[in-house]
Scaffold this motif. Structure first.
Motif, PDB file in Angstrom:
ATOM      1  N   LEU A  34     -22.310  22.783  16.682  1.00 21.04           N
ATOM      2  CA  LEU A  34     -23.460  21.870  16.670  1.00 21.04           C
ATOM      3  C   LEU A  34     -24.472  22.238  17.751  1.00 21.04           C
ATOM      4  O   LEU A  34     -25.681  22.044  17.572  1.00 21.04           O
ATOM      5  CB  LEU A  34     -22.981  20.427  16.843  1.00 21.04           C
ATOM      6  CG  LEU A  34     -22.215  19.846  15.647  1.00 21.04           C
ATOM      7  CD1 LEU A  34     -21.567  18.517  16.020  1.00 21.04           C
ATOM      8  CD2 LEU A  34     -23.136  19.670  14.444  1.00 21.04           C
ATOM      9  N   ARG A  35     -23.998  22.743  18.872  1.00 24.11           N
ATOM     10  CA  ARG A  35     -24.936  23.216  19.892  1.00 24.11           C
ATOM     11  C   ARG A  35     -25.688  24.457  19.410  1.00 24.11           C
ATOM     12  O   ARG A  35     -26.878  24.628  19.681  1.00 24.11           O
ATOM     13  CB  ARG A  35     -24.201  23.528  21.198  1.00 24.11           C
ATOM     14  CG  ARG A  35     -23.779  22.310  21.990  1.00 24.11           C
ATOM     15  CD  ARG A  35     -23.428  22.672  23.434  1.00 24.11           C
ATOM     16  NE  ARG A  35     -22.325  23.635  23.491  1.00 24.11           N
ATOM     17  CZ  ARG A  35     -21.033  23.295  23.514  1.00 24.11           C
ATOM     18  NH1 ARG A  35     -20.687  22.015  23.468  1.00 24.11           N
ATOM     19  NH2 ARG A  35     -20.104  24.229  23.597  1.00 24.11           N
ATOM     20  N   ALA A  40     -18.238  21.010  18.307  1.00 23.16           N
ATOM     21  CA  ALA A  40     -19.321  20.834  19.281  1.00 23.16           C
ATOM     22  C   ALA A  40     -20.032  22.157  19.553  1.00 23.16           C
ATOM     23  O   ALA A  40     -21.272  22.194  19.659  1.00 23.16           O
ATOM     24  CB  ALA A  40     -18.762  20.257  20.575  1.00 23.16           C
ATOM     25  N   TRP A  70     -19.925  17.909  22.790  1.00 20.33           N
ATOM     26  CA  TRP A  70     -21.213  18.381  22.283  1.00 20.33           C
ATOM     27  C   TRP A  70     -22.216  18.525  23.421  1.00 20.33           C
ATOM     28  O   TRP A  70     -22.918  19.525  23.548  1.00 20.33           O
ATOM     29  CB  TRP A  70     -21.713  17.410  21.215  1.00 20.33           C
ATOM     30  CG  TRP A  70     -22.929  17.817  20.433  1.00 20.33           C
ATOM     31  CD1 TRP A  70     -23.785  18.841  20.676  1.00 20.33           C
ATOM     32  CD2 TRP A  70     -23.410  17.177  19.244  1.00 20.33           C
ATOM     33  NE1 TRP A  70     -24.787  18.890  19.737  1.00 20.33           N
ATOM     34  CE2 TRP A  70     -24.575  17.872  18.835  1.00 20.33           C
ATOM     35  CE3 TRP A  70     -22.989  16.081  18.499  1.00 20.33           C
ATOM     36  CZ2 TRP A  70     -25.310  17.505  17.713  1.00 20.33           C
ATOM     37  CZ3 TRP A  70     -23.727  15.711  17.374  1.00 20.33           C
ATOM     38  CH2 TRP A  70     -24.868  16.413  16.987  1.00 20.33           C
ATOM     39  N   CYS A 108     -19.180  13.352  21.575  1.00 18.27           N
ATOM     40  CA  CYS A 108     -20.356  13.355  22.444  1.00 18.27           C
ATOM     41  C   CYS A 108     -20.100  14.158  23.719  1.00 18.27           C
ATOM     42  O   CYS A 108     -20.936  14.960  24.143  1.00 18.27           O
ATOM     43  CB  CYS A 108     -20.758  11.924  22.786  1.00 18.27           C
ATOM     44  SG  CYS A 108     -22.132  11.818  23.944  1.00 18.27           S
TER      45      CYS A 108
END
Length: 343
Positions: A37-38, A34, A169, A166
Motif C-alpha cells: 500500500l505504501r 502495508a 502502513w 494503520c
C-alpha cells in the motif's frame, strides 16, 4: 444468573487474548500488505459493513483520515446489491468488515468492487467464508467462535485489526509499541468499576451516547448494544452535532453517557458534559484520567487511538450486568439472529 455466567461477559473478557493472538498471527500478512500500500497508495478508501462491523468502519474512517490522510467513505451496500448501480472505484481500497463473512449484500459489494477496479481487503472472523474467498487480502480477526448474538470480542478484534494495519502502513513506531502493551492494558482494564452505570440505568427509558473522532464509532456501538441487550432506547451523537437539535430533549435526570479520548476533542467533550450537568442531566464520562462524580475509569498512558478499545470493553461488561438488571438475557436478544443475511 449473574453477568459472569453470560456468554456476552465471557466473550468480552476474552478480548485481550484475542487481540494478542491476532497481532501475532497477522503481523506478516499486515506487514506485506502495508508495504504494498505504501508502494501503490489507493486514491481513496471505501468501507463496507453493517451493524457492529459498520461501527468499526466508522472508527477506521477517523484512523485512516487522521493518520494516513486518505479520504475514507462508507459504501451504502444497497447501492450495489439492490440498485445494481455501477461504481467508479478504480485504484481504490475496498475494506469489507464482517464477523461471519456470509451477508449476501456484503459479498455482492465486494464482487462489484473487484469488477470496478478496487483492491479488496476483508477483515473477517470466519476465514473460509464467501467474503474471504473474494478478497485480495484477508486479515483474519482470530476472535474464535462467538456464540452470543451480541458481538463483543469480534468488534474489538476489528478495531485492533484497523490499528495494526494503520501502524504498519504508516510506519508509526509509537503506535507499534502501543500495540505490544494493548492486550495487557485490556486485561488490566477489565476490572474497572463501571457499576454506577449499570445501576444508574436500571430504570431508564431513553439516553444519549456521545463521542467524537476516534470515539464516535464506539458511541454508535454502545447505543446499539443498549437497544439489543437491554431493551433501552439509546441514540448516539457526535459531540459536535448533539447541540444542533437533540440538546432540546436533555433536561433533569435525562441520562447521557460520554466517551472521550485524550486528544484535541477531549476539552470540548468535557465542556459538553458540564453543559448537560447544568441542565440537570445524569451524566457519565468515560475518559482517561478523569475523576469525580459520574466518572468511569479508563486507563491512561496509551495513544488516543487505543482508548476506544479500552472503553468499549468496560462498556460490554457493564452492559451485560445492566441487561440482567432489566430482566433481559444479553446472549439472546429478542427477534435477533447472529447472522443477518441482508440482500
Amino acid at each position: 444468573m449473574q453477568a459472569c455466567d453470560t456468554l456476552m461477559y465471557s466473550e468480552a473478557h476474552e478480548a485481550a487474548d484475542v487481540v494478542a493472538r491476532q497481532f501475532a498471527a497477522n503481523d506478516e500478512i499486515v506487514t506485506v500488505l502495508a508495504h504494498s500500500l505504501r508502494a501503490h497508495p489507493p486514491r481513496f478508501i471505501i468501507t463496507c459493513a453493517r451493524g457492529s462491523s459498520d461501527h468499526a468502519a466508522a472508527y477506521a474512517k477517523y484512523v485512516f483520515e487522521t493518520q494516513l490522510g486518505i479520504v475514507t467513505a462508507s459504501a451504502s451496500p444497497s447501492v450495489t446489491s439492490v440498485y445494481a448501480a455501477e461504481q467508479r472505484w478504480q485504484d481504490a481500497l475496498f475494506i469489507a468488515i464482517s464477523q461471519s463473512g456470509k451477508s449476501p449484500d456484503l459479498v455482492r459489494n465486494a464482487q462489484a468492487a473487484k469488477i470496478a477496479g478496487a483492491r479488496v481487503i476483508a477483515l473477517v472472523n470466519v476465514e473460509d467464508s464467501p467474503l474471504a474467498a473474494i478478497a485480495d487480502t484477508v486479515i483474519p480477526l482470530h476472535a474464535g467462535p462467538e456464540r452470543s448474538v451480541a458481538a463483543t470480542k469480534s468488534y474489538i478484534a476489528a478495531l485492533a485489526a484497523v490499528l495494526h494495519l494503520c501502524a504498519r502502513w504508516r510506519g508509526d513506531t509509537e503506535l507499534a509499541e502501543a500495540l505490544h502493551v494493548l492486550p495487557d492494558a485490556l486485561r488490566s482494564g477489565w476490572d474497572a468499576d463501571w457499576s454506577s452505570l449499570s445501576e444508574g440505568l436500571e430504570d431508564a427509558h431513553n439516553l444519549f451516547v456521545v463521542g467524537r473522532g476516534f470515539g464516535l464509532g464506539i458511541a454508535l456501538e454502545a447505543a446499539l448494544k443498549f437497544k439489543e441487550t437491554c431493551g433501552l432506547h439509546a441514540e448516539a451523537f457526535s459531540a459536535a452535532e448533539v447541540k444542533h437539535g437533540p440538546m432540546a430533549l436533555v433536561g433533569p435526570n435525562f441520562p447521557v453517557l460520554c466517551f472521550a479520548q485524550d486528544d484535541d476533542t477531549l476539552e470540548g467533550t468535557l465542556a459538553l458534559a458540564d453543559m448537560f450537568r447544568q441542565r440537570g442531566a445524569h451524566v457519565w464520562v468515560a475518559a482517561p484520567g478523569q475523576k469525580g462524580k459520574g466518572s468511569l475509569p479508563v486507563m491512561a498512558g496509551l495513544p488516543a487511538l487505543c482508548t476506544p478499545l479500552l472503553i468499549i470493553q468496560s462498556f460490554y461488561r457493564a452492559t451485560a450486568e445492566l441487561s440482567l438488571r432489566r430482566g433481559f438475557n444479553p446472549d439472546v436478544p429478542p427477534h435477533l439472529n447472529k447472522v443477518t443475511e441482508t440482500v
